[in-house]
Scaffold this motif. Structure first.
Motif, PDB file in Angstrom:
ATOM      1  N   ASP A   1       5.193  46.605  35.102  1.00 62.35           N
ATOM      2  CA  ASP A   1       3.992  45.754  35.015  1.00 62.35           C
ATOM      3  C   ASP A   1       4.139  44.536  35.925  1.00 62.35           C
ATOM      4  O   ASP A   1       3.169  44.031  36.467  1.00 62.35           O
ATOM      5  CB  ASP A   1       3.779  45.274  33.578  1.00 62.35           C
ATOM      6  CG  ASP A   1       3.599  46.454  32.622  1.00 62.35           C
ATOM      7  OD1 ASP A   1       3.020  47.467  33.051  1.00 62.35           O
ATOM      8  OD2 ASP A   1       4.060  46.357  31.463  1.00 62.35           O
ATOM      9  N   GLU A   2       5.401  44.055  36.027  1.00 62.59           N
ATOM     10  CA  GLU A   2       5.668  42.859  36.839  1.00 62.59           C
ATOM     11  C   GLU A   2       7.066  42.992  37.440  1.00 62.59           C
ATOM     12  O   GLU A   2       7.901  43.729  36.917  1.00 62.59           O
ATOM     13  CB  GLU A   2       5.668  41.582  35.965  1.00 62.59           C
ATOM     14  CG  GLU A   2       4.367  41.311  35.241  1.00 62.59           C
ATOM     15  CD  GLU A   2       4.440  40.064  34.359  1.00 62.59           C
ATOM     16  OE1 GLU A   2       5.168  39.116  34.720  1.00 62.59           O
ATOM     17  OE2 GLU A   2       3.765  40.050  33.322  1.00 62.59           O
ATOM     18  N   CYS A   3       7.288  42.246  38.497  1.00 61.59           N
ATOM     19  CA  CYS A   3       8.623  42.216  39.119  1.00 61.59           C
ATOM     20  C   CYS A   3       8.832  40.824  39.703  1.00 61.59           C
ATOM     21  O   CYS A   3       7.890  40.187  40.173  1.00 61.59           O
ATOM     22  CB  CYS A   3       8.689  43.272  40.218  1.00 61.59           C
ATOM     23  SG  CYS A   3      10.237  43.287  41.156  1.00 61.59           S
ATOM     24  N   PHE A   4      10.064  40.336  39.631  1.00 58.61           N
ATOM     25  CA  PHE A   4      10.380  39.057  40.285  1.00 58.61           C
ATOM     26  C   PHE A   4      11.858  38.991  40.647  1.00 58.61           C
ATOM     27  O   PHE A   4      12.662  39.781  40.139  1.00 58.61           O
ATOM     28  CB  PHE A   4       9.962  37.852  39.423  1.00 58.61           C
ATOM     29  CG  PHE A   4      10.629  37.749  38.073  1.00 58.61           C
ATOM     30  CD1 PHE A   4      11.878  37.154  37.929  1.00 58.61           C
ATOM     31  CD2 PHE A   4       9.994  38.226  36.932  1.00 58.61           C
ATOM     32  CE1 PHE A   4      12.489  37.042  36.683  1.00 58.61           C
ATOM     33  CE2 PHE A   4      10.600  38.119  35.676  1.00 58.61           C
ATOM     34  CZ  PHE A   4      11.841  37.527  35.556  1.00 58.61           C
ATOM     35  N   LEU A   5      12.193  38.073  41.544  1.00 55.81           N
ATOM     36  CA  LEU A   5      13.576  37.850  41.972  1.00 55.81           C
ATOM     37  C   LEU A   5      14.031  36.480  41.490  1.00 55.81           C
ATOM     38  O   LEU A   5      13.200  35.580  41.332  1.00 55.81           O
ATOM     39  CB  LEU A   5      13.689  37.900  43.498  1.00 55.81           C
ATOM     40  CG  LEU A   5      13.046  39.080  44.222  1.00 55.81           C
ATOM     41  CD1 LEU A   5      13.312  38.973  45.724  1.00 55.81           C
ATOM     42  CD2 LEU A   5      13.560  40.398  43.679  1.00 55.81           C
ATOM     43  N   THR A   6      15.340  36.331  41.282  1.00 57.43           N
ATOM     44  CA  THR A   6      15.871  35.025  40.867  1.00 57.43           C
ATOM     45  C   THR A   6      17.069  34.640  41.730  1.00 57.43           C
ATOM     46  O   THR A   6      17.882  35.486  42.087  1.00 57.43           O
ATOM     47  CB  THR A   6      16.347  35.035  39.394  1.00 57.43           C
ATOM     48  OG1 THR A   6      17.456  35.933  39.262  1.00 57.43           O
ATOM     49  CG2 THR A   6      15.239  35.419  38.442  1.00 57.43           C
ATOM     50  N   GLY A   7      17.164  33.357  42.047  1.00 57.86           N
ATOM     51  CA  GLY A   7      18.310  32.846  42.794  1.00 57.86           C
ATOM     52  C   GLY A   7      18.242  31.330  42.850  1.00 57.86           C
ATOM     53  O   GLY A   7      17.167  30.754  42.627  1.00 57.86           O
ATOM     54  N   THR A   8      19.358  30.713  43.133  1.00 56.57           N
ATOM     55  CA  THR A   8      19.421  29.251  43.174  1.00 56.57           C
ATOM     56  C   THR A   8      18.437  28.671  44.175  1.00 56.57           C
ATOM     57  O   THR A   8      17.741  27.709  43.881  1.00 56.57           O
ATOM     58  CB  THR A   8      20.860  28.815  43.505  1.00 56.57           C
ATOM     59  OG1 THR A   8      21.686  29.248  42.421  1.00 56.57           O
ATOM     60  CG2 THR A   8      20.973  27.316  43.679  1.00 56.57           C
TER      61      THR A   8
ATOM     62  N   ASN B   1      25.297  42.176  52.654  1.00 58.34           N
ATOM     63  CA  ASN B   1      23.971  41.599  52.410  1.00 58.34           C
ATOM     64  C   ASN B   1      23.241  41.310  53.725  1.00 58.34           C
ATOM     65  O   ASN B   1      22.036  41.494  53.832  1.00 58.34           O
ATOM     66  CB  ASN B   1      24.107  40.300  51.619  1.00 58.34           C
ATOM     67  CG  ASN B   1      25.084  40.437  50.466  1.00 58.34           C
ATOM     68  OD1 ASN B   1      26.249  40.762  50.679  1.00 58.34           O
ATOM     69  ND2 ASN B   1      24.622  40.232  49.267  1.00 58.34           N
ATOM     70  N   ILE B   2      23.995  40.844  54.714  1.00 52.78           N
ATOM     71  CA  ILE B   2      23.388  40.505  56.009  1.00 52.78           C
ATOM     72  C   ILE B   2      22.839  41.758  56.690  1.00 52.78           C
ATOM     73  O   ILE B   2      21.735  41.745  57.234  1.00 52.78           O
ATOM     74  CB  ILE B   2      24.408  39.754  56.904  1.00 52.78           C
ATOM     75  CG1 ILE B   2      24.688  38.368  56.294  1.00 52.78           C
ATOM     76  CG2 ILE B   2      23.904  39.614  58.339  1.00 52.78           C
ATOM     77  CD1 ILE B   2      25.909  37.668  56.852  1.00 52.78           C
TER      78      ILE B   2
ATOM     79  N   GLY C   1      20.108  38.150  48.430  1.00 57.02           N
ATOM     80  CA  GLY C   1      20.626  36.880  47.903  1.00 57.02           C
ATOM     81  C   GLY C   1      19.972  36.503  46.597  1.00 57.02           C
ATOM     82  O   GLY C   1      19.970  35.333  46.211  1.00 57.02           O
ATOM     83  N   ASP C   2      19.425  37.496  45.913  1.00 57.75           N
ATOM     84  CA  ASP C   2      18.697  37.257  44.665  1.00 57.75           C
ATOM     85  C   ASP C   2      18.848  38.436  43.717  1.00 57.75           C
ATOM     86  O   ASP C   2      18.941  39.577  44.164  1.00 57.75           O
ATOM     87  CB  ASP C   2      17.194  37.071  44.946  1.00 57.75           C
ATOM     88  CG  ASP C   2      16.919  35.852  45.810  1.00 57.75           C
ATOM     89  OD1 ASP C   2      17.159  34.744  45.329  1.00 57.75           O
ATOM     90  OD2 ASP C   2      16.493  36.028  46.967  1.00 57.75           O
TER      91      ASP C   2
END
Ligand code: PXG
Length: 290
Positions: free
Chosen positions: A241-248, A158-159, A187-188
């Protein structure tokens, strides 16, 4: 003064130290979690603890505490630091061994560390305007090499992707798996909305089983939005149509451009904004109270 938990004792930040022979340092041999606290409510604590123990089980690391003891240790660290809103970093390393790889040398030395700190929030601008992300050439680890579902201390994959993105002037990297399918970001987790339905890659494509990912899938379903854990390529992402990321740490963050392609109208979409609102409400009312 910040107090850090190491193996059942609290230390001031300056004195919170572990051995240079700890295999967590020498080899990235260990597991971790990142957990959020909202106004004295620890969000999805049991889910994070379950994932920590699953990661440990997969790498044959024996966490010396039971889940109940681990939960108590997390709560006592929060109390010790008198925090109401916080970010918790929970770590168990293989422990002190010698310079060889063999984890048997570390048996019984497993080290648990709990750090609680203030949350470093992303700039508000990103939530209002949306992020601009780029695909990088570093592919997500192949599951047969090091399964991305294991939240191990070895985060170089990831880094390396993050470095590529920042070198190009982007905030976040889109990672594909070694077959070229969309996996996740560094990280998401990643989601797209197409024709009012929600899509995210299945875990076997190289995505972590994100706690926020699961929460968002649940919120969408209870809002009568059809959800799909489905394989997709960058093309489906470009024409979403849309995009998003999720994470703590990030919660839900809109994405408005991928590899130079404008997503939808180039602004955070209706479904994204609705899920952001519902997610915030949930963090205010649900969690383990302390
Ligand atoms: N994918 C990966 C690879 C992660 O590390 C997520 C997805 C989101 O999962 P949760 O359960 O948080 O919804 C994560 C977790 C950072 C950072 O500094 C991010 C994570 C962990 C540690 C540090 O960005 N995210």
């Amino acid at each position: 003064m910040m107090k850090i938990y190491i193996n059942g004792k609290f230390y001031d930040k300056e004195n919170a130290k572990i051995s240079v022979f700890d295999h967590g340092l020498l080899y990235g041999d260990g597991v971790f979690e990142g957990i959020r606290v909202y106004n004295r409510l620890v969000f999805k604590l049991n889910e994070h603890i379950d994932r920590l123990y699953e990661s440990a089980h997969s790498i044959m690391l024996k966490i010396p505490l039971s889940k109940e003891q681990m939960i108590k240790a997390v709560i006592s660290t929060l109390k010790e630091n008198k925090l109401t809103d916080a970010y918790i970093r929970l770590i168990t390393t293989r422990g002190e061994g010698d310079l060889g790889l063999d984890p048997r040398k570390c048996a019984g030395k497993e080290t648990t560390i709990i750090i609680t700190d203030k949350i470093a929030l992303y700039p508000q601008r990103l939530y209002k305007e949306g992020m601009n992300i780029i695909t990088v050439s570093t592919t997500r680890n192949a599951h047969e090499a090091l399964n991305p579902q294991i939240k191990s201390l070895n985060y170089l994959n990831n880094i390396m992707a993050k470095i590529e993105a920042t070198n190009c002037g982007y905030e976040e990297a889109l990672m594909l798996n070694d077959s070229g399918y969309v996996a996740e970001c560094t990280g998401d987790n990643i989601f797209i909305v197409k024709n009012n339905e929600l899509y995210t890659p299945p875990e076997c494509m190289g995505a972590l089983s994100g706690v926020t990912r699961e929460t968002v899938l649940g919120l969408a379903r209870s809002g009568k939005i059809q959800t799909h854990e489905h394989v997709f390529t960058r093309h489906e992402l470009y024409v979403a149509d849309e995009c998003f990321l999720t994470g703590t740490a990030a919660e839900i963050i809109p994405v408005v451009k991928v590899d130079g392609r404008v997503i939808g109208h180039g602004k955070p979409g209706r479904t994204t904004l609705d899920l952001m609102k519902k997610f915030r409400e949930l963090t205010r009312r649900e969690g383990v109270k302390y």
